[in-house]
Design an enzyme around this catalytic site. Structure first.
Site: not given
Ligand code: AMO
Length: 434
Positions: A212, A214, A220-221, A357, A360, A408
């Site tokens: 990502r 980000e 946490r990211h 979180e 999801s 996480r």
């Molecule tokens: P989502 O975008 O909420 O859902 O991502 C799912 C989980 O991935 C982790 N996460 C991250 N951890 C660290 N750094 C990041 N930048 C980051 N972005 C996300 C989080 C988050 O809850 N396809 C859907 C899931 C689904 O519906 O099956 C998805 O990617 O813990």
């Protein structure tokens, strides 16, 4: 041949042994010197009474730089001065690689080292037992996840990480030049795990990297994380998915507590096991809770970091560490989530762990026409999703799933202050090396 031993299995009856490790410390007391040798399992004392060992050997060993990699051969003696109850009196040693001096950071010194310095010198940082312990626990967690998923009948999959279209919104896509064609790094295995639901591989999981772009610099990211994804077909509703997640997380927590005793003790951590089923709050209930706590969010607004933290505090007061937040407004959720007909909500959930979180997911829209309609609503170009949509045209069962951020999950289990503590070589807004 001498026996190869380590600090974890050496005994006073071993006789002559060879031990490999790093020179943690040398204390020279004149008539006697002590070298602390550290290996994967702990430390050993190499005791050098000046009069009883070869003067050249004494000289060479006591001159070693801290953190040099050596093998020491010597006689094991019982000792009431050391924690292990043994010490080694050396007869020879091999210097495999001398450490340069000064060290880029201390390994055992009690001084605080900045996160950046630690990450720049991760090879050295990992020599600290408490840092290494996190990654041993991470390895156990992955083993446990594989065990429970296989027990539940899920098939382990690997999906492409260089992809032609993103599933989680354009803002966080990394571009790749794929032989002159535009491509992206996969943000999640979402489209692939769903496509597989139409194949007969009707329960799949993947542990793989997710990327990502980000732009937020938070604790946490990161821009590359490990996503633990699951997808299951023929579900009766989203409850089948949340119940499965409960079973999985519970097994992992119990397993880590059972297997990770030594590492958890090093970290000074215990693992609490919340009772199943994990409670559910609806999105609307969350807004009410927040209002009552003095934080107002508009209907439809995303629950941000602050709101999540506040809900975490309220849930902790009620005795809950892990809880689902369900029925988000459909508008706030991606195109693949099923709408809750006749309401502005959706069949979706987040799993939060002490105010953060970690996952999801939800039930997916498996009806082709409704899916295309939903993509239109989200202003997506369906031409970008041809291959995905094809899988919905020839018999797609009802299905749902989740994505759990592995890093996480570990951070919350171990109560670590920053996601970077749980990733060997983190990638973030500013970090591309090492
Ligand atoms: P989502 O975008 O909420 O859902 O991502 C799912 C989980 O991935 C982790 N996460 C991250 N951890 C660290 N750094 C990041 N930048 C980051 N972005 C996300 C989080 C988050 O809850 N396809 C859907 C899931 C689904 O519906 O099956 C998805 O990617 O813990």
């Amino acid at each position: 041949m001498t026996a190869i031993r380590n600090s974890g299995n050496i005994t006073a009856d071993d006789g002559i042994v060879t031990v490999n490790g790093w020179v943690q410390d040398i204390r020279n007391l004149g008539g006697i010197s002590f070298l602390t040798l550290r290996d994967r399992h702990g430390t050993l004392q190499v005791t050098m009474p000046k009069k009883r060992i070869d003067p050249e050997l004494f000289e060479a060993l006591t001159k070693l730089h801290r953190e040099s990699a050596i093998s020491v051969t010597g006689e094991v003696k019982a000792s009431d001065q050391t924690a292990s109850g043994t010490e080694i009196v050396p007869v020879s040693f091999v210097l495999h690689s001398e450490a340069a001096s000064p060290l880029p950071m201390g390994v055992v010194d009690k001084v605080h080292t900045e996160m950046d310095t630690r990450l720049n010198n991760r090879f050295m940082d990992l020599r600290k037992p408490e840092v290494k312990a996190v990654f041993e626990l991470r390895s156990m967690m992955v083993a446990l996840l594989n065990e429970v998923m296989q027990d539940l009948g899920f098939v382990c999959i690997n999906t492409p990480k260089i992809v032609a279209s993103g599933a989680e919104g354009g803002a966080t896509l990394f571009n790749v030049d794929y032989f002159g064609r535009p491509a992206y790094l996969a943000q999640s295995p979402q489209l692939y795990k769903q496509m597989l639901m139409s194949t007969g591989l009707d329960r799949v999981y993947e542990l793989g990297p997710a990327f990502r772009a980000e732009h937020s610099n938070t604790n946490r990211h990161v821009t590359e994380f490990v996503s633990f994804d699951g997808e299951m077909a023929w579900i009766d509703g989203m409850e089948d998915v949340t119940a499965t997640i409960g079973t999985i997380v519970d097994r992992v927590l119990r397993g880590l507590k059972e297997r990770g005793g030594e590492q958890l003790e090093l970290l000074g951590r215990g693992i609490d096991i919340p009772a199943l089923p994990y409670p559910e709050l609806t999105y609307s209930e969350c807004l009410e809770m927040l209002d009552a706590a003095g934080m107002h969010l508009e209907e439809g607004e995303d629950l941000g970091t602050e709101a999540e933290r506040l809900i975490g505090e309220i849930m902790a007061e009620r005795g809950h560490d892990l809880y689902f937040i369900v029925d988000y407004p459909e508008e706030a959720k991606p195109f693949y989530i099923m709408e809750k007909d006749g309401t502005p909500y959706s069949h979706s959930f987040d799993l939060d762990y002490r105010g953060q979180e970690i996952s999801s997911g939800g039930q997916r829209e498996h009806r082709y026409d409704r899916l295309v309609e939903r993509m239109g609503k989200k202003d997506l170009d369906i031409g970008d999703f041809d291959a995905y949509l094809d899988a919905f045209r020839y018999g797609m069962p009802p299905h749902g799933g989740w994505g759990i951020g592995l890093d996480r999950l570990l951070v919350k289990m171990l109560d670590l202050p920053n996601i970077r503590e749980a990733i060997l070589f983190p990638r973030d807004l500013s970090r591309l090396s090492p």
